[in-house]
Design an enzyme around this catalytic site. Sequence first.
Site, PDB file in Angstrom:
ATOM      1  CG  HIS A 162      20.771  52.321  50.020  1.00 22.25           C
ATOM      2  ND1 HIS A 162      20.938  53.447  49.238  1.00 22.25           N
ATOM      3  CD2 HIS A 162      19.608  51.751  49.600  1.00 22.25           C
ATOM      4  CE1 HIS A 162      19.930  53.553  48.401  1.00 22.25           C
ATOM      5  NE2 HIS A 162      19.108  52.529  48.602  1.00 22.25           N
ATOM      6  CD  GLU A 163      18.009  48.401  50.620  1.00 25.63           C
ATOM      7  OE1 GLU A 163      16.794  48.587  50.900  1.00 25.63           O
ATOM      8  OE2 GLU A 163      18.486  48.670  49.516  1.00 25.63           O
TER       9      GLU A 163
ATOM     10  CG  HIS B  18      15.050  52.616  51.722  1.00 26.72           C
ATOM     11  ND1 HIS B  18      14.709  53.792  51.097  1.00 26.72           N
ATOM     12  CD2 HIS B  18      15.911  51.993  50.884  1.00 26.72           C
ATOM     13  CE1 HIS B  18      15.340  53.886  49.940  1.00 26.72           C
ATOM     14  NE2 HIS B  18      16.079  52.812  49.789  1.00 26.72           N
TER      15      HIS B  18
ATOM     16  CD  GLU C  12      16.738  53.909  45.925  1.00 26.93           C
ATOM     17  OE1 GLU C  12      17.898  53.510  46.160  1.00 26.93           O
ATOM     18  OE2 GLU C  12      15.734  53.414  46.467  1.00 26.93           O
TER      19      GLU C  12
END
Length: 372
Positions: free
Chosen positions: A182-183, A186, A270
């Site tokens: 997930h990170e 980004h 997100e």
Amino acid sequence: MDFFEHQVQAKAASRRLLFLFLLVCLIIVMCVDGIAYLLLQFFNKDQVSISELSQVSLESFFKWQISLSGLSVSLVCVCIIAVGCIKRWSELRKGGNGLAIHMGARSLGFAAHDDTEQQLINVVEEMAIAAGITTPGIYVLDREASINAFVAGYEFEDSALIVTRGLLMNLNREQLQAVVGHEFSHILHGDNRINIQLLVLLAGILWIAELGSKLAFRVPLDSTTGYSSYRTSRQAKGPAIFIGLPLIIVGYVGVFFGRLIRTSISRKREFLADASSVQFTRNPHALAGALNVIRENSQQGFLRSARAEELSHMCISPSKKSFFFASHPPLEDRINAIDVTFLKRIQARARKTQRQEERQSIKQQDKQEKMQ
């Protein structure tokens, strides 16, 4: 869930919202111009009386706005916003590693203190290969028992992954891998750059309100100590308060809408990061499980750091409780977007366990009664 279509939609929505953020800055400049124009009309009694002030037309205001004095006020306002932006940018110029150190995070490097930290290093290296990016700096917030993580930095080279001690202690390897994925989304999609840009822009808007506060309620900077006094200044109750109070109002209204737009951007990103994490790991159950652990944790992802609110939109879950600016979609919605049956299965499993415990309790009571 069509992950690729979701990514395209989220990117387009983020660009629109960033444009709105810049539009807020333009509206603030026009509001400050309007305040300056009304004050000039108010204090210049030869041209207009107080009773005629309300009759000032928009046409005369726009003519004044393109005059030398109007353009000067606009330039000053832009410079004030720029000063606030530069001030915050100077704090963040060292990238993600500088921010991590400023927050008191401990760098792991290649030296792990325990198995959980070594597992994190291994997972980060694996996900860096899966995402096709360089391995970021890895930091741990040892004093944070909550479950949270975020990335910061301008480029791949200066990016840093910062995780809490609670995240390492509460997630299994698959769930940790999903959070790291997930990170990494980004980083890969430039969200960390957007996040820092939003921090800088908000700081510039907030600087308008801070300047208004200094004009209206604080004495000038003391030349001997270099610090300004926080006690109310009687001398400031002249023209300064007529300038300062409107600036405070305009500044905080701008901050309100700026945070609202920042929140909207964060919520879109997100969903994009969740979709990308599933794409990297090919394991939707792992990310749904990690989000569910955060949801069920009593402390959730709230950080004790003084910068928790400022960094909330950068974290995998909200770092501070907020009623008006929810930086993330509800965890239930994010889990349902990944797997609509996940929570239902968790609830069914919990009911089954509860029934089994009730039956076991009844059997123990019956056994005790027979023994008596």
